[in-house]
Design a protein around this motif. Structure first.
Motif, PDB file in Angstrom:
ATOM      1  N   MET A 108       0.789  -1.227   0.000  1.00 64.07           N
ATOM      2  CA  MET A 108       0.000   0.000   0.000  1.00 64.07           C
ATOM      3  C   MET A 108       0.823   1.280   0.000  1.00 64.07           C
ATOM      4  SD  MET A 108      -3.117  -0.924   2.501  1.00 64.07           S
ATOM      5  CE  MET A 108      -3.965  -2.462   2.326  1.00 64.07           C
ATOM      6  N   VAL A 109       2.090   1.203   0.371  1.00 65.89           N
ATOM      7  CA  VAL A 109       2.894   2.427   0.402  1.00 65.89           C
ATOM      8  C   VAL A 109       3.689   2.651  -0.882  1.00 65.89           C
ATOM      9  CG1 VAL A 109       3.054   2.441   2.912  1.00 65.89           C
ATOM     10  CG2 VAL A 109       4.858   1.324   1.577  1.00 65.89           C
ATOM     11  N   ARG A 110       3.632   1.727  -1.797  1.00 71.70           N
ATOM     12  CA  ARG A 110       4.347   1.904  -3.061  1.00 71.70           C
ATOM     13  C   ARG A 110       3.679   3.008  -3.883  1.00 71.70           C
ATOM     14  NH1 ARG A 110       4.329  -4.377  -3.874  1.00 71.70           N
ATOM     15  NH2 ARG A 110       6.009  -4.910  -2.427  1.00 71.70           N
ATOM     16  N   PRO A 111       4.443   4.002  -4.343  1.00 72.72           N
ATOM     17  CA  PRO A 111       3.854   5.105  -5.118  1.00 72.72           C
ATOM     18  C   PRO A 111       3.083   4.623  -6.344  1.00 72.72           C
ATOM     19  CG  PRO A 111       6.075   5.665  -4.469  1.00 72.72           C
ATOM     20  CD  PRO A 111       5.873   4.218  -4.088  1.00 72.72           C
ATOM     21  N   ARG A 112       3.579   3.621  -7.008  1.00 73.11           N
ATOM     22  CA  ARG A 112       2.895   3.107  -8.203  1.00 73.11           C
ATOM     23  C   ARG A 112       1.535   2.522  -7.837  1.00 73.11           C
ATOM     24  NH1 ARG A 112       4.717  -1.560 -12.323  1.00 73.11           N
ATOM     25  NH2 ARG A 112       3.803  -0.665 -14.195  1.00 73.11           N
ATOM     26  N   PHE A 113       1.478   1.824  -6.718  1.00 71.32           N
ATOM     27  CA  PHE A 113       0.219   1.247  -6.262  1.00 71.32           C
ATOM     28  C   PHE A 113      -0.786   2.354  -5.932  1.00 71.32           C
ATOM     29  CE2 PHE A 113      -2.535  -0.038  -2.757  1.00 71.32           C
ATOM     30  CZ  PHE A 113      -3.175  -1.125  -3.320  1.00 71.32           C
ATOM     31  N   ARG A 114      -0.330   3.369  -5.200  1.00 69.79           N
ATOM     32  CA  ARG A 114      -1.213   4.478  -4.832  1.00 69.79           C
ATOM     33  C   ARG A 114      -1.725   5.206  -6.078  1.00 69.79           C
ATOM     34  NH1 ARG A 114      -0.538   6.634   0.552  1.00 69.79           N
ATOM     35  NH2 ARG A 114      -0.685   8.709  -0.358  1.00 69.79           N
ATOM     36  N   ALA A 115      -0.844   5.405  -7.074  1.00 71.39           N
ATOM     37  CA  ALA A 115      -1.257   6.055  -8.324  1.00 71.39           C
ATOM     38  C   ALA A 115      -2.289   5.205  -9.061  1.00 71.39           C
ATOM     39  CB  ALA A 115      -0.039   6.315  -9.210  1.00 71.39           C
ATOM     40  N   MET A 116      -2.086   3.894  -9.029  1.00 74.29           N
ATOM     41  CA  MET A 116      -3.022   2.991  -9.694  1.00 74.29           C
ATOM     42  C   MET A 116      -4.399   3.064  -9.038  1.00 74.29           C
ATOM     43  SD  MET A 116      -4.572  -0.263  -9.273  1.00 74.29           S
ATOM     44  CE  MET A 116      -3.613  -0.854  -7.916  1.00 74.29           C
ATOM     45  N   VAL A 117      -4.450   3.069  -7.710  1.00 76.78           N
ATOM     46  CA  VAL A 117      -5.739   3.148  -7.003  1.00 76.78           C
ATOM     47  C   VAL A 117      -6.455   4.448  -7.366  1.00 76.78           C
ATOM     48  CG1 VAL A 117      -6.823   3.361  -4.729  1.00 76.78           C
ATOM     49  CG2 VAL A 117      -5.069   1.621  -5.117  1.00 76.78           C
ATOM     50  N   ALA A 118      -5.717   5.542  -7.367  1.00 74.64           N
ATOM     51  CA  ALA A 118      -6.325   6.834  -7.719  1.00 74.64           C
ATOM     52  C   ALA A 118      -6.868   6.805  -9.148  1.00 74.64           C
ATOM     53  CB  ALA A 118      -5.302   7.955  -7.558  1.00 74.64           C
ATOM     54  N   ARG A 119      -6.130   6.212 -10.080  1.00 67.66           N
ATOM     55  CA  ARG A 119      -6.597   6.117 -11.471  1.00 67.66           C
ATOM     56  C   ARG A 119      -7.860   5.276 -11.587  1.00 67.66           C
ATOM     57  NH1 ARG A 119      -5.117   9.774 -15.298  1.00 67.66           N
ATOM     58  NH2 ARG A 119      -2.865   9.947 -15.396  1.00 67.66           N
ATOM     59  N   ILE A 120      -7.894   4.150 -10.884  1.00 74.46           N
ATOM     60  CA  ILE A 120      -9.069   3.269 -10.948  1.00 74.46           C
ATOM     61  C   ILE A 120     -10.317   4.024 -10.516  1.00 74.46           C
ATOM     62  CG2 ILE A 120     -10.203   1.335  -9.743  1.00 74.46           C
ATOM     63  CD1 ILE A 120      -8.466   0.287 -11.872  1.00 74.46           C
ATOM     64  N   PHE A 121     -10.245   4.677  -9.371  1.00 73.55           N
ATOM     65  CA  PHE A 121     -11.425   5.364  -8.872  1.00 73.55           C
ATOM     66  C   PHE A 121     -11.743   6.601  -9.697  1.00 73.55           C
ATOM     67  CE2 PHE A 121     -10.596   2.495  -5.458  1.00 73.55           C
ATOM     68  CZ  PHE A 121     -11.871   2.085  -5.125  1.00 73.55           C
ATOM     69  N   GLY A 122     -10.732   7.260 -10.213  1.00 73.83           N
ATOM     70  CA  GLY A 122     -10.965   8.411 -11.070  1.00 73.83           C
ATOM     71  C   GLY A 122     -11.592   8.043 -12.406  1.00 73.83           C
TER      72      GLY A 122
END
Length: 193
Positions: free
Chosen positions: A84-98
């Motif tokens: 959960m702290v990986r920047p790529r993972f966080r960016a992916m979550v934001a993209r999915i919901f966006g």
């Protein structure tokens, strides 16, 4: 070859969103022909959903049914916190919901390929918690899952970059607030703050 395609699709999705991702761009970045991609995936949304799944890693493995819940949680929390702290993972979550409002088919594919299997695993773990007495017998497991996931997603989408130790402390707190055993406890009773 599939790994190259999935990696290219994920990179493009994180960089440019659904609109900036196409089968042609994915094929070019992966170094394959468009037909190769279309033979494996029927749409870019399906491909993006599987690419997202590849970043999240393998499904949470089934734990032995006789292992106490606290032991299972103790084994899983460090892995979840690290992811959960990986920047790529966080960016992916934001993209999915966006992307969900304008690309419901992506959210549907993501939901079917990622969310549903993990909810089944979470449901089994929480039912075990009820059997062990960590949760009340009348606990609505589905609502509890929604509450826990909601808390974690809210934390993921906040500004700042927590480290793995901070994320683990947060996850432990979520579990405690839900009434679940966390840490090396011989009892299955909920941990009190």
């Amino acid at each position: 070859m599939d790994e190259q395609i999935l990696s290219a699709a994920l990179d493009l999705f994180i960089e440019s969103g659904v609109e900036g991702t196409s089968i042609e761009r994915i094929a070019k970045r992966a170094g394959v022909g468009k037909l190769t991609v279309y033979r494996r995936w029927s749409s870019k949304e399906e491909l993006i959903a599987q690419a997202v799944e590849s970043l999240r890693g393998e499904a949470v493995p089934d734990e032995p049914a006789d292992a106490p819940l606290a032991e299972q949680v103790e084994r899983l929390l460090p892995r979840w916190a690290d992811a959960m702290v990986r920047p790529r993972f966080r960016a992916m979550v934001a993209r999915i919901f966006g992307s969900s409002a304008h690309h419901p088919e992506l959210m549907a594919a993501y939901w079917e390929n990622h969310v549903v299997p993990r909810r089944r695993t979470a449901h089994a773990l929480l039912e075990q918690a009820k059997r062990e007495g960590a949760l009340s017998a009348d606990t609505d497991v589905e609502v509890l899952i929604d509450m826990m996931v909601g808390g974690v997603l809210f934390r993921l989408l906040q500004p700042g970059n927590p480290d793995a130790a901070e994320m683990r402390r947060y996850l432990e707190s979520v579990y405690r607030q839900a009434g679940l055993p966390v840490g090396n406890h011989s009892s299955t009773r909920p941990v009190q703050d």
